[in-house]
Motif scaffolding. Structure first.
Motif, PDB file in Angstrom:
ATOM      1  N   VAL A 226       0.834  -1.204   0.000  1.00 57.71           N
ATOM      2  CA  VAL A 226       0.000   0.000   0.000  1.00 57.71           C
ATOM      3  C   VAL A 226       0.868   1.253   0.000  1.00 57.71           C
ATOM      4  CG1 VAL A 226      -0.236   0.221   2.509  1.00 57.71           C
ATOM      5  CG2 VAL A 226      -2.076   1.032   1.023  1.00 57.71           C
ATOM      6  N   LEU A 227       2.108   1.139   0.455  1.00 60.45           N
ATOM      7  CA  LEU A 227       3.017   2.289   0.469  1.00 60.45           C
ATOM      8  C   LEU A 227       3.261   2.801  -0.952  1.00 60.45           C
ATOM      9  CD1 LEU A 227       5.632   1.067   3.111  1.00 60.45           C
ATOM     10  CD2 LEU A 227       3.611   2.494   3.484  1.00 60.45           C
ATOM     11  N   GLU A 228       3.341   1.884  -1.899  1.00 59.30           N
ATOM     12  CA  GLU A 228       3.546   2.292  -3.296  1.00 59.30           C
ATOM     13  C   GLU A 228       2.347   3.076  -3.808  1.00 59.30           C
ATOM     14  OE1 GLU A 228       4.468  -1.160  -5.602  1.00 59.30           O
ATOM     15  OE2 GLU A 228       6.295  -1.624  -4.459  1.00 59.30           O
ATOM     16  N   LEU A 229       1.152   2.695  -3.360  1.00 60.88           N
ATOM     17  CA  LEU A 229      -0.050   3.411  -3.781  1.00 60.88           C
ATOM     18  C   LEU A 229      -0.059   4.829  -3.200  1.00 60.88           C
ATOM     19  CD1 LEU A 229      -2.503   2.420  -5.511  1.00 60.88           C
ATOM     20  CD2 LEU A 229      -3.780   2.320  -3.378  1.00 60.88           C
ATOM     21  N   ILE A 230       0.378   4.973  -1.944  1.00 58.88           N
ATOM     22  CA  ILE A 230       0.448   6.306  -1.331  1.00 58.88           C
ATOM     23  C   ILE A 230       1.383   7.205  -2.121  1.00 58.88           C
ATOM     24  CG2 ILE A 230       1.161   7.594   0.719  1.00 58.88           C
ATOM     25  CD1 ILE A 230       0.332   5.137   2.380  1.00 58.88           C
ATOM     26  N   GLU A 231       2.535   6.678  -2.484  1.00 63.22           N
ATOM     27  CA  GLU A 231       3.497   7.484  -3.250  1.00 63.22           C
ATOM     28  C   GLU A 231       2.946   7.821  -4.631  1.00 63.22           C
ATOM     29  OE1 GLU A 231       7.941   7.000  -2.298  1.00 63.22           O
ATOM     30  OE2 GLU A 231       7.191   4.938  -2.471  1.00 63.22           O
ATOM     31  N   LYS A 232       2.322   6.861  -5.274  1.00 55.89           N
ATOM     32  CA  LYS A 232       1.833   7.063  -6.632  1.00 55.89           C
ATOM     33  C   LYS A 232       0.742   8.128  -6.697  1.00 55.89           C
ATOM     34  CE  LYS A 232      -0.210   4.524 -10.533  1.00 55.89           C
ATOM     35  NZ  LYS A 232      -0.632   3.179 -11.030  1.00 55.89           N
ATOM     36  N   PHE A 233      -0.164   8.125  -5.711  1.00 58.90           N
ATOM     37  CA  PHE A 233      -1.329   9.009  -5.769  1.00 58.90           C
ATOM     38  C   PHE A 233      -1.289  10.106  -4.710  1.00 58.90           C
ATOM     39  CE2 PHE A 233      -3.006   5.189  -7.898  1.00 58.90           C
ATOM     40  CZ  PHE A 233      -3.518   5.768  -9.051  1.00 58.90           C
ATOM     41  N   ASN A 234      -0.114  10.427  -4.208  1.00 61.60           N
ATOM     42  CA  ASN A 234      -0.041  11.377  -3.095  1.00 61.60           C
ATOM     43  C   ASN A 234      -0.703  12.720  -3.403  1.00 61.60           C
ATOM     44  OD1 ASN A 234       2.289  13.622  -3.565  1.00 61.60           O
ATOM     45  ND2 ASN A 234       2.918  11.691  -4.521  1.00 61.60           N
ATOM     46  N   LYS A 235      -0.684  13.135  -4.658  1.00 59.38           N
ATOM     47  CA  LYS A 235      -1.263  14.439  -4.998  1.00 59.38           C
ATOM     48  C   LYS A 235      -2.783  14.408  -5.061  1.00 59.38           C
ATOM     49  CE  LYS A 235       2.808  16.143  -7.447  1.00 59.38           C
ATOM     50  NZ  LYS A 235       3.364  16.622  -8.753  1.00 59.38           N
ATOM     51  N   ARG A 236      -3.374  13.213  -5.065  1.00 59.00           N
ATOM     52  CA  ARG A 236      -4.831  13.103  -5.094  1.00 59.00           C
ATOM     53  C   ARG A 236      -5.388  12.574  -3.776  1.00 59.00           C
ATOM     54  NH1 ARG A 236      -6.821  13.783 -10.448  1.00 59.00           N
ATOM     55  NH2 ARG A 236      -8.809  14.200  -9.410  1.00 59.00           N
ATOM     56  N   ILE A 237      -4.530  12.295  -2.811  1.00 59.88           N
ATOM     57  CA  ILE A 237      -4.996  11.808  -1.516  1.00 59.88           C
ATOM     58  C   ILE A 237      -5.370  12.996  -0.636  1.00 59.88           C
ATOM     59  CG2 ILE A 237      -4.293  10.640   0.624  1.00 59.88           C
ATOM     60  CD1 ILE A 237      -2.564   8.782  -1.097  1.00 59.88           C
ATOM     61  N   SER A 238      -6.583  12.962  -0.093  1.00 58.65           N
ATOM     62  CA  SER A 238      -7.000  14.025   0.828  1.00 58.65           C
ATOM     63  C   SER A 238      -6.751  13.625   2.276  1.00 58.65           C
ATOM     64  CB  SER A 238      -8.477  14.368   0.637  1.00 58.65           C
ATOM     65  OG  SER A 238      -9.303  13.314   1.097  1.00 58.65           O
ATOM     66  N   SER A 239      -6.768  12.315   2.557  1.00 59.22           N
ATOM     67  CA  SER A 239      -6.490  11.825   3.908  1.00 59.22           C
ATOM     68  C   SER A 239      -6.286  10.318   3.852  1.00 59.22           C
ATOM     69  CB  SER A 239      -7.620  12.169   4.885  1.00 59.22           C
ATOM     70  OG  SER A 239      -8.826  11.555   4.489  1.00 59.22           O
ATOM     71  N   LEU A 240      -5.605   9.803   4.869  1.00 60.89           N
ATOM     72  CA  LEU A 240      -5.489   8.359   5.064  1.00 60.89           C
ATOM     73  C   LEU A 240      -6.402   7.944   6.212  1.00 60.89           C
ATOM     74  CD1 LEU A 240      -1.614   7.782   5.012  1.00 60.89           C
ATOM     75  CD2 LEU A 240      -3.198   7.640   3.082  1.00 60.89           C
TER      76      LEU A 240
END
Length: 310
Positions: A226-240
C-alpha cells in the motif's frame, strides 16, 4: 443571560472541563500552549474519524470532548454529529418540491450560522474539522439541491473535503460541483480496492475528486504494498484512514495497532519523509477489550502513531 451567552458559556465550560480531564491522563506533549490538543507529530497530522468512538454518544459536543481527551487536533466529522447540531431539515425525498427546499436550506441563514458556530466551537477547543462525511451525497435518490446543501455545510464548518464510498457514477455527477465549490469529494475504500482502481477514469471527472485511502482495508484485500499506492497518488490523496488488519493471505482480521500486517508506522514515516500535507486519521475498528472503551482504545492508537514518529 441571553441564549447566545448561555450557549457560549456552556461550550466554554465543555472545553475547559474536557481539557482539564484530558491533561490528567494524556502526556503534556500532546497539548499545545494554552492547553489545547496538538496531534501534529513531527510534521504529520494525526486525527480521527468519529466512527472510532462507536458505542459512545455522538453529539457534536460529546465528540469534541473525546477528541480533547485523546489529545487530537483534527477530525473527520461524520454526518450524525453534524446533522443534529445544525438541525438539518427533514425533507421528504418524495416531496415534489424537495430539490427547491434543499436549495433554500443551503442558503438558510440560521442553518449556516449554526454551521459557523460548530466550526468555532471546535476551533476554540483546538480542533480542526478537516473533512465531513456524508454517506449519501451523490446517490441516485439524492437531489442536486441536497448535494448542494452538503457542499455548503462542509464549507461553512471549515471542511476541505467530503468523504463517501467509491462510485464512478457519483464521481461523474459530483465532479463539477466539487470543482465549483473547491471542496474535495474523497472516495473511501473498503476491500473493493486494488492497485489499479485509480488508474481508471474515476478521478478524471473533476479536479477536486480525491482519495480517502483506507490502508487497513487495502492490506486486507491485497498482498502488494500500500506504500507504493500512497506514493503514486499522493497528490490526489485528501487523507489516510489508519487501521491495522491482517493481510489478505492471513485472513484480513481487524487487529489492535501493531498486531496486524498494515504498515501503519511505515506509512506515517513515508508521509513525514516526503512532507505530504494530508492528515492521517485513526479508525478504531478492532474488538474493544473487556474493561475498556473506544475512547481509551483511540488513546492507545494515538500513542502508537506518536511512537512511530518519535
Amino acid at each position: 443571560m441571553s441564549k447566545q451567552r448561555m450557549t457560549v458559556s456552556r461550550r466554554g465550560f465543555l472545553g475547559a472541563t474536557a481539557a482539564t480531564a484530558a491533561s490528567a491522563i494524556i502526556p503534556a506533549r500532546l497539548f499545545a500552549q494554552g492547553g489545547k490538543p496538538n496531534s501534529n507529530f513531527d510534521g504529520v497530522q494525526i486525527g480521527v474519524i468519529t466512527y472510532s468512538y462507536h458505542g459512545k454518544p455522538q453529539s457534536a459536543e460529546q465528540v469534541l470532548g473525546y477528541l480533547v481527551e485523546n489529545g487530537l487536533s483534527s477530525v473527520e466529522l461524520m454526518n450524525n454529529a453534524i446533522n443534529s447540531y445544525i438541525k438539518r431539515p427533514g425533507i421528504d425525498k418524495d416531496d415534489p418540491a424537495a430539490n427547491d427546499k434543499w436549495l433554500a436550506a443551503a442558503e438558510d441563514k440560521e442553518i449556516m450560522a449554526r454551521c459557523a458556530d460548530l466550526r468555532k466551537m471546535y476551533a476554540d477547543a483546538g480542533v480542526t474539522i478537516h473533512t465531513a462525511k456524508f454517506d449519501d451525497i451523490g446517490n441516485g435518490n439524492v437531489s442536486d439541491g441536497q448535494n448542494e446543501f452538503y457542499f455548503c455545510v462542509a464549507k461553512a464548518i471549515g471542511a476541505k473535503s467530503i468523504t463517501r464510498e467509491i462510485d464512478e457514477n457519483v464521481a461523474k455527477r459530483l465532479g463539477p460541483m466539487a470543482d465549483k465549490h473547491k471542496i474535495c469529494v474523497a472516495f473511501h475504500n473498503h476491500t473493493q480496492i486494488n492497485a489499479k482502481t485509480y488508474d481508471g477514469p474515476i478521478l478524471s471527472h473533476g479536479e477536486y475528486l480525491a482519495i480517502n485511502l483506507d490502508i487497513g482495508h487495502y492490506v486486507a484485500a491485497n498482498d502488494d504494498s500500500v506504500l507504493e499506492l500512497i506514493e503514486k497518488f499522493n497528490k490526489r490523496i485528501s487523507s489516510l484512514h489508519l487501521k491495522d488488519r491482517k493481510s489478505k493471505s492471513n485472513g484480513g482480521a481487524n487487529m489492535p495497532f501493531g498486531e496486524g500486517d498494515t504498515p501503519i508506522a511505515q506509512a506515517l514515516q513515508l508521509v513525514r519523509k516526503n512532507k505530504y500535507t494530508f492528515p492521517s486519521d485513526i479508525e478504531q475498528e478492532y474488538k474493544v477489550p473487556d474493561g475498556s472503551d473506544t475512547v481509551k482504545e483511540v488513546t492507545k492508537c494515538v500513542a502508537f502513531c506518536r511512537k512511530a514518529l518519535a
